[in-house]
Design a protein around this motif. Structure first.
Motif, mmCIF file in Angstrom:
data_model
loop_
_atom_site.group_PDB
_atom_site.id
_atom_site.type_symbol
_atom_site.label_atom_id
_atom_site.label_comp_id
_atom_site.label_asym_id
_atom_site.label_seq_id
_atom_site.Cartn_x
_atom_site.Cartn_y
_atom_site.Cartn_z
ATOM 1 N N VAL A 214 -16.409 13.580 98.005
ATOM 2 C CA VAL A 214 -17.772 13.307 97.555
ATOM 3 C C VAL A 214 -17.781 11.934 96.879
ATOM 4 O O VAL A 214 -16.945 11.653 96.025
ATOM 5 N N GLY A 240 -15.404 14.008 92.484
ATOM 6 C CA GLY A 240 -15.549 12.910 93.417
ATOM 7 C C GLY A 240 -15.309 11.548 92.807
ATOM 8 O O GLY A 240 -14.756 11.423 91.708
ATOM 9 N N ILE A 271 -19.694 14.291 101.571
ATOM 10 C CA ILE A 271 -21.020 14.002 101.026
ATOM 11 C C ILE A 271 -21.030 12.591 100.448
ATOM 12 O O ILE A 271 -20.154 12.233 99.647
#
Length: 333
Positions: A214, A240, A271
């Protein structure tokens, strides 16, 4: 040139462990090799390479060429290029894939020059054309178009590929492959540089952009460097990393190591959250491999929304804190 065959992947290492970019290229190299009915061969250069060799096999190598020696413990252009040139002379690979890292770009360019062959830099796409040549695709003219380059006159075909462009395959510890140990020495007088000290760069701690699942990136819309704390808090919820657009880096708000895009790092997280980033084509090139892109911007006509899977139009200073709290609740439950 019919004697040239197989796809080679240079496995870059650190402390005896294989870096991700080589493992990503093994997966793509496997696809190309299967299209040509050839093998994908991992080339590992270093000292005490056992772990890297095992990892390369687990991630898809059909064969591994292992070169070990004390002179290869730390990367050095002179010694590594010497090894690559001798290996190419002996085994005649058709294609060599190298990660577009600082070290990869260094050894690839030196090797290609010495072999008098072509080198396509910073590729973002690979394929095999109808003549069996590798079609190397890379950004051109400032990222405004994508050029596909062929190298039909010389072998091996060589190219560097940005980290994060391709996905790693899942490792299979049960795989086996032939390991060829080559004894290649590089005389001390050939090595013109040496590492005196290693200094960690500012911002090098934490999850690396290339390895993060992420990434929360910020752009000009954040207005000032202190506001990157909002993104860090959101990224921390996922474990992340924080990235940035070139505009934010050029403004001095965040270290250059965090830059995502054509002139920064190419990433492919699960993501990617773009906050206050308009979406210049140079940035979009660097995030095109992301599985899911979420854009937050006050301008509904921002180009980032053309690539985004989900878009939130509004004030990022209102949206990001709410998202952070909601994700915290979800994670807690």
């Amino acid at each position: 040139m019919s004697d040239y065959k197989n796809i080679w992947v240079f496995i870059e290492t650190a402390n005896g462990e294989a870096k991700n970019v080589g493992l990503e290229l093994l997966n793509e190299g496997k696809r190309l090799a299967q299209a040509k009915q050839e093998n994908v061969v991992a080339v590992v250069i270093g000292d005490n390479n056992d772990a890297a060799v095992k990892t390369a096999i687990a991630y898809g190598a059909d064969q591994v060429i292992d070169v070990e020696g004390e002179e290869y413990k730390d990367f050095n252009t002179d010694s590594y290029a010497n090894v690559m040139i001798q290996l190419v002379g002996k085994y005649c690979p058709a294609t060599i894939l190298v990660g577009a890292t600082n070290n990869g770009r260094d050894v690839a360019s030196r090797t290609a020059t010495r072999l008098r062959t072509g080198l396509t830099a910073d590729c973002t796409g690979l394929d095999i054309n109808e003549d069996g040549l590798v079609a190397w695709t890379r950004p051109a003219f400032g990222g405004n178009l994508m050029a596909t380059i062929l190298c039909p006159e010389t072998k091996p075909e060589m190219g560097t590929v940005r980290p994060g462009v391709f996905k790693k395959a899942g490792p299979d510890a049960s795989r086996t492959a032939e390991v060829i140990k080559e004894e290649i020495k590089t005389p001390a007088e050939m090595i013109r540089t040496k590492i005196v000290d290693i200094i960690k760069a500012v911002g090098s701690e934490g999850v690396k952009l290339e390895e993060a699942e992420v990434i929360v990136s910020g752009g000009r819309g954040l207005e000032k460097p202190e506001n990157f704390a909002l993104l860090q808090e959101l990224a921390d919820v996922f474990g992340g990393a924080v990235g940035a657009s070139r505009a934010a880096v050029d403004a001095g708000w965040i270290p250059v190591q965090k830059q995502v895009g054509q002139t920064g790092k190419t990433v492919g997280p699960k993501i990617y959250i773009a906050v206050g980033i308009s979406g210049a084509v140079q940035h979009l090139v660097g995030i095109s491999s992301s599985e899911t892109i979420i854009a937050i911007n006050s301008d509904p006509d921002a180009p980032i929304f053309d690539m985004a899977d989900y878009g939130l139009v509004g004030d990022l200073f209102e949206i990001v804190p709410v998202l952070t709290e909601e994700f915290k609740k979800i994670k807690a439950s």
